[in-house]
Scaffold this active site. Structure first.
Site, mmCIF file in Angstrom:
data_model
loop_
_atom_site.group_PDB
_atom_site.id
_atom_site.type_symbol
_atom_site.label_atom_id
_atom_site.label_comp_id
_atom_site.label_asym_id
_atom_site.label_seq_id
_atom_site.Cartn_x
_atom_site.Cartn_y
_atom_site.Cartn_z
ATOM 1 N N GLY A 187 47.332 23.475 52.482
ATOM 2 C CA GLY A 187 48.011 23.790 53.736
ATOM 3 C C GLY A 187 49.348 24.481 53.572
ATOM 4 O O GLY A 187 49.574 25.216 52.621
ATOM 5 N N ALA A 188 50.265 24.155 54.507
ATOM 6 C CA ALA A 188 51.528 24.874 54.590
ATOM 7 C C ALA A 188 52.371 24.711 53.330
ATOM 8 O O ALA A 188 53.010 25.661 52.866
ATOM 9 C CB ALA A 188 52.309 24.396 55.811
ATOM 10 N N CYS A 231 27.828 48.245 24.627
ATOM 11 C CA CYS A 231 27.327 49.198 25.612
ATOM 12 C C CYS A 231 27.557 50.638 25.182
ATOM 13 O O CYS A 231 26.774 51.530 25.514
ATOM 14 C CB CYS A 231 27.973 48.948 26.972
ATOM 15 S SG CYS A 231 27.399 47.420 27.748
ATOM 16 N N GLU A 274 25.864 48.378 32.309
ATOM 17 C CA GLU A 274 25.271 49.556 31.697
ATOM 18 C C GLU A 274 23.880 49.257 31.138
ATOM 19 O O GLU A 274 22.960 50.078 31.268
ATOM 20 C CB GLU A 274 26.165 50.081 30.563
ATOM 21 C CG GLU A 274 27.574 50.446 30.990
ATOM 22 C CD GLU A 274 28.576 49.328 30.771
ATOM 23 O OE1 GLU A 274 29.667 49.613 30.260
ATOM 24 O OE2 GLU A 274 28.250 48.166 31.118
#
Length: 313
Positions: free
Chosen positions: A247-248, A78, A46
């Site tokens: 990985g897996a 803001c 803003e």
């Protein structure tokens, strides 16, 4: 508001612990100011948009998250900036779950006689700020699991060879995804076998390479973070978006712990046959339990490959 959501995406992976917010200011059908949260969380969207616009009297300000209501050493609230700028209207996508603001920003703006609309394109804004919102609601980062597989679900040949399963367009997209996360994680097996750099190798985005982490027992290389198990992600400081690449075993560990919020599945038009599976055992004992867990959010073609994006239901 959708333009503001798109701008918010530019800050994703760079603003934690602050949310990545977007803001657009419109008067007489013309955009006069726009902004998105700066790196490190400041300046706020803003503030940038109001400064760019200069005079916003009579304009409509669109912002993806409720303007903050608390004063910080790093900048003013803001909500106070907006009151001082005197737009005619403010459209807000989401209320801020931060208790320091949560409704107070809206109340302060309305008390100044400025019309406020909330819930504008809320779903799109929620998706753009998934990291911030997940951290607030679940106390951990938003987790994306990336898998690159053959048509038959393999990530490598039996000997571990995996370069390359997918083509250059899919690999470039994966690097873009890296740039949208504060941290990237692999398993220790992947680290020891491949010595991956896990950086972003796209022109202009090299400076947005995420921090690196490894899952498993043992020490981490210099500059890396070691995590013993997936639940340890809750303690990661300044990480709202975590990118898990494998990985897996690592993929299985996160899935078994139900810690994956988003799944990126890159599928190459090849059949490998005997080879290494993309995911290890996740402890599933009943196929019925596997259903109704994932929703297809998007799909696209990347060169010769196919990307499917799933979100956790």
């Amino acid at each position: 508001m959708l333009s503001a959501v798109a701008l918010a995406g530019r800050g994703r992976g760079r603003t934690a612990p602050n949310p990545n917010v977007g803001c657009v200011i419109v008067r007489d059908g013309r955009v006069i100011g726009r902004g998105w949260t700066g790196a490190g969380g400041r300046p706020h969207a803003e503030a940038i948009a109001i400064e760019a616009a200069g005079d916003v009297a009579g304009a409509t300000l669109y912002v993806t998250l409720e303007p903050c209501a608390h004063v910080s050493a790093r900048g003013p609230a803001c909500a106070d900036l907006i009151v001082a700028a005197k737009p005619a209207r403010v459209a807000i996508a989401l209320r801020d779950p931060d208790p320091r603001t949560d409704g107070r920003g809206i109340a302060r703006i309305e008390a100044a006689g400025i019309a406020v609309a909330t819930g504008v394109e809320a779903a799109a804004a929620r998706a753009s700020m998934a990291g911030f919102l997940t951290r607030r609601s679940k106390g951990r980062p938003h987790v994306t699991l990336k898998l690159a597989t053959s048509l038959d679900g393999r990530i490598a040949l039996p000997d571990g060879s995996s370069r390359w399963i997918t083509g250059p367009a899919a690999r470039a997209h994966a690097h873009l995804e890296r740039a949208r996360h504060e941290m990237i994680l692999v398993g220790r097996g992947t680290l020891e076998a491949d010595s991956p750099t896990l950086d972003v190798r796209l022109p202009g985005l090299e400076g947005r390479s995420p921090r690196r982490a490894v899952l498993g027992h043992g020490a981490a290389p210099e500059g890396w973070t070691a995590l013993r198990d997936p639940t340890a992600i809750a303690g990661l400081d300044g990480v709202d978006h975590l990118f898990v690449e494998g990985g897996a075993g690592t993929a299985a560990a996160f899935l078994a712990a139900d810690l994956v919020d988003r799944l990126l599945l890159y599928t190459a038009p090849i059949v490998v046959g005997a080879g290494r599976s993309a995911i290890g055992d996740i402890g599933l004992a009943d196929l019925a339990a596997a259903h109704d867990r994932w929703r297809l959010a998007d799909t696209r073609t990347l060169g010769i490959d196919r990307l499917s994006i799933y979100e956790r239901i």
